[in-house]
Design an enzyme around this catalytic site. Structure first.
Site, PDB file in Angstrom:
ATOM      1  N   GLN A  24       0.937  -1.081   0.104  1.00 15.62           N
ATOM      2  CA  GLN A  24      -0.110   0.082   0.010  1.00 15.62           C
ATOM      3  C   GLN A  24       0.826   1.285   0.102  1.00 15.62           C
ATOM      4  O   GLN A  24       0.347   2.339  -0.387  1.00 15.62           O
ATOM      5  CB  GLN A  24      -1.025  -0.009   1.101  1.00 15.62           C
ATOM      6  CG  GLN A  24      -2.122  -1.009   1.164  1.00 15.62           C
ATOM      7  CD  GLN A  24      -2.896  -1.125   2.417  1.00 15.62           C
ATOM      8  OE1 GLN A  24      -2.373  -1.893   3.455  1.00 15.62           O
ATOM      9  NE2 GLN A  24      -3.857  -0.512   2.529  1.00 15.62           N
TER      10      GLN A  24
ATOM     11  N   LEU B  71      -7.461   1.219   4.107  1.00 14.05           N
ATOM     12  CA  LEU B  71      -6.761   2.661   3.932  1.00 14.05           C
ATOM     13  C   LEU B  71      -6.590   3.053   2.234  1.00 14.05           C
ATOM     14  O   LEU B  71      -6.474   4.025   2.191  1.00 14.05           O
ATOM     15  CB  LEU B  71      -5.599   2.877   4.598  1.00 14.05           C
ATOM     16  CG  LEU B  71      -5.460   2.750   6.079  1.00 14.05           C
ATOM     17  CD1 LEU B  71      -4.178   2.770   6.882  1.00 14.05           C
ATOM     18  CD2 LEU B  71      -6.465   4.192   6.642  1.00 14.05           C
TER      19      LEU B  71
ATOM     20  N   HIS C  37      -6.481 -10.043   5.581  1.00 18.03           N
ATOM     21  CA  HIS C  37      -6.746  -8.956   4.782  1.00 18.03           C
ATOM     22  C   HIS C  37      -5.444  -8.124   4.376  1.00 18.03           C
ATOM     23  O   HIS C  37      -5.020  -7.961   3.235  1.00 18.03           O
ATOM     24  CB  HIS C  37      -7.594  -7.723   5.514  1.00 18.03           C
ATOM     25  CG  HIS C  37      -7.601  -6.544   4.936  1.00 18.03           C
ATOM     26  ND1 HIS C  37      -8.732  -6.016   4.511  1.00 18.03           N
ATOM     27  CD2 HIS C  37      -6.845  -5.358   4.358  1.00 18.03           C
ATOM     28  CE1 HIS C  37      -8.772  -4.724   3.864  1.00 18.03           C
ATOM     29  NE2 HIS C  37      -7.466  -4.499   3.734  1.00 18.03           N
ATOM     30  N   GLU C  38      -4.489  -8.096   5.453  1.00 16.98           N
ATOM     31  CA  GLU C  38      -3.045  -7.406   5.046  1.00 16.98           C
ATOM     32  C   GLU C  38      -2.397  -8.519   4.035  1.00 16.98           C
ATOM     33  O   GLU C  38      -1.660  -8.086   3.133  1.00 16.98           O
ATOM     34  CB  GLU C  38      -2.345  -7.077   6.206  1.00 16.98           C
ATOM     35  CG  GLU C  38      -3.067  -6.146   7.151  1.00 16.98           C
ATOM     36  CD  GLU C  38      -3.555  -4.773   6.557  1.00 16.98           C
ATOM     37  OE1 GLU C  38      -2.928  -4.448   5.257  1.00 16.98           O
ATOM     38  OE2 GLU C  38      -4.298  -4.203   6.937  1.00 16.98           O
TER      39      GLU C  38
ATOM     40  N   HIS D  87      -2.927  -8.237   0.475  1.00 14.84           N
ATOM     41  CA  HIS D  87      -2.474  -7.280  -0.198  1.00 14.84           C
ATOM     42  C   HIS D  87      -0.850  -7.686  -0.970  1.00 14.84           C
ATOM     43  O   HIS D  87      -0.651  -7.189  -1.706  1.00 14.84           O
ATOM     44  CB  HIS D  87      -2.013  -5.846   0.760  1.00 14.84           C
ATOM     45  CG  HIS D  87      -3.185  -5.143   1.169  1.00 14.84           C
ATOM     46  ND1 HIS D  87      -3.822  -4.228  -0.068  1.00 14.84           N
ATOM     47  CD2 HIS D  87      -3.925  -4.626   2.248  1.00 14.84           C
ATOM     48  CE1 HIS D  87      -4.893  -3.426   0.506  1.00 14.84           C
ATOM     49  NE2 HIS D  87      -5.125  -3.748   1.715  1.00 14.84           N
TER      50      HIS D  87
HETATM   51  C1  QAP Z   1      -7.784  -3.565   7.280  1.00  9.55           C
HETATM   52  O1  QAP Z   1      -7.980  -1.324   7.519  1.00  9.55           O
HETATM   53  C2  QAP Z   1      -8.970  -4.128   8.028  1.00  9.55           C
HETATM   54  O2  QAP Z   1     -12.393   3.994   4.916  1.00  9.55           O
HETATM   55  C3  QAP Z   1      -7.367  -2.400   8.019  1.00  9.55           C
HETATM   56  O3  QAP Z   1     -12.006   6.176   5.446  1.00  9.55           O
HETATM   57  C4  QAP Z   1     -10.152  -3.173   8.397  1.00  9.55           C
HETATM   58  O4  QAP Z   1      -7.128   0.123   8.995  1.00  9.55           O
HETATM   59  C5  QAP Z   1      -9.165  -5.328   8.451  1.00  9.55           C
HETATM   60  C6  QAP Z   1      -9.512   3.235   7.228  1.00  9.55           C
HETATM   61  C7  QAP Z   1     -11.334  -3.831   9.087  1.00  9.55           C
HETATM   62  C8  QAP Z   1     -10.218  -5.818   9.126  1.00  9.55           C
HETATM   63  C9  QAP Z   1     -11.153  -5.005   9.463  1.00  9.55           C
HETATM   64  C10 QAP Z   1     -10.559   3.104   6.359  1.00  9.55           C
HETATM   65  C11 QAP Z   1      -9.546   4.549   7.576  1.00  9.55           C
HETATM   66  C12 QAP Z   1      -8.885   2.197   7.995  1.00  9.55           C
HETATM   67  C13 QAP Z   1     -11.294   4.025   5.667  1.00  9.55           C
HETATM   68  C14 QAP Z   1      -7.718  -0.107   8.078  1.00  9.55           C
HETATM   69  C15 QAP Z   1     -11.144   5.415   6.074  1.00  9.55           C
HETATM   70  C16 QAP Z   1     -10.125   5.760   7.016  1.00  9.55           C
HETATM   71  C17 QAP Z   1      -8.843   0.999   7.591  1.00  9.55           C
HETATM   72 CO    CO Z   2      -6.239  -2.856   3.079  1.00 11.96          CO
END
Ligand code: QAP
Ligand code: CO
Length: 169
Positions: A51, A92, A133-134, A137
């Site tokens: 990312q 993100l 999830h990561e 990526h």
């Molecule tokens: C991945 O995601 C994740 O849309 C990490 O406007 C997320 O940190 C794994 C974020 C949920 C499992 C459950 C997203 C910040 C952050 C947005 C994040 C935003 C601002 C996402």
């Molecule tokens: Co992501």
């Protein structure tokens, strides 16, 4: 330390395959620190090197409430997985979009830490979702690819429209 620029979907660089880290040296440690700073500043709970346009197998995660429990995963491998859970995920790289995705409920992951030391972790719930999830990526996969083509295309259009509006402003 420095915050890094996060690539936004749909950017073709988000689909590159990450290579294993050969040596956990000072350059890697610095990238870990910068990625952590970038994640905390966002704020987010997970960030993969892909990312920030670094195509190596490196992830930072912090799902703690106080945001004071950084987990660094280098060259991670899922060795066991079981069960199924649905979670509303965000990313993100896809700001403002939250969609439900099904993944394994429990996983055992092996990785190297920030010092290059091998460790093994048994996790479930949100942390298990976040690691999966990561790790996606690192394979060039973004969570919206689990959605229907219709939903994915709507998200793609929305992101491209946002980008055009930003460029004009
Ligand atoms: C991945 O995601 C994740 O849309 C990490 O406007 C997320 O940190 C794994 C974020 C949920 C499992 C459950 C997203 C910040 C952050 C947005 C994040 C935003 C601002 C996402
Ligand atoms: Co992501």
């Amino acid at each position: 330390m420095a915050t890094l620029t996060i690539l936004n979907y749909p950017d073709p660089r988000l689909h590159k395959l990450a290579k294993p880290v050969q040596d956990v040296d000072a350059t890697i440690k610095r990238l870990v620190d910068d990625m952590a700073e970038t994640m905390y500043a966002a704020p987010g709970i997970g960030l993969a090197a892909t990312q920030v346009n670094q195509h190596i197998q490196l992830i930072v995660i912090d799902t703690s409430k106080e945001q004071n429990d950084l987990l660094v995963l280098i060259n991670p491998k899922i060795v066991v997985k079981s069960g199924r859970q649905e979670y509303e995920e965000g990313c993100l790289s896809v700001p403002g979009i939250y969609e439900t995705v099904a993944r394994a409920e429990k996983i055992t992951v092996e990785a190297l830490d920030k010092h290059g030391k091998k460790f093994k972790l048994d996790v479930e719930g949100l942390l298990a979702v976040c690691i999966q999830h990561e790790m996606d990526h690192l394979l060039g996969k973004v969570f919206v690819e689990y959605l229907s083509p219709l939903k994915r295309n709507r998200i793609k259009s929305k992101m491209l429209k946002l980008k055009r509006e930003k460029a004009k402003a």
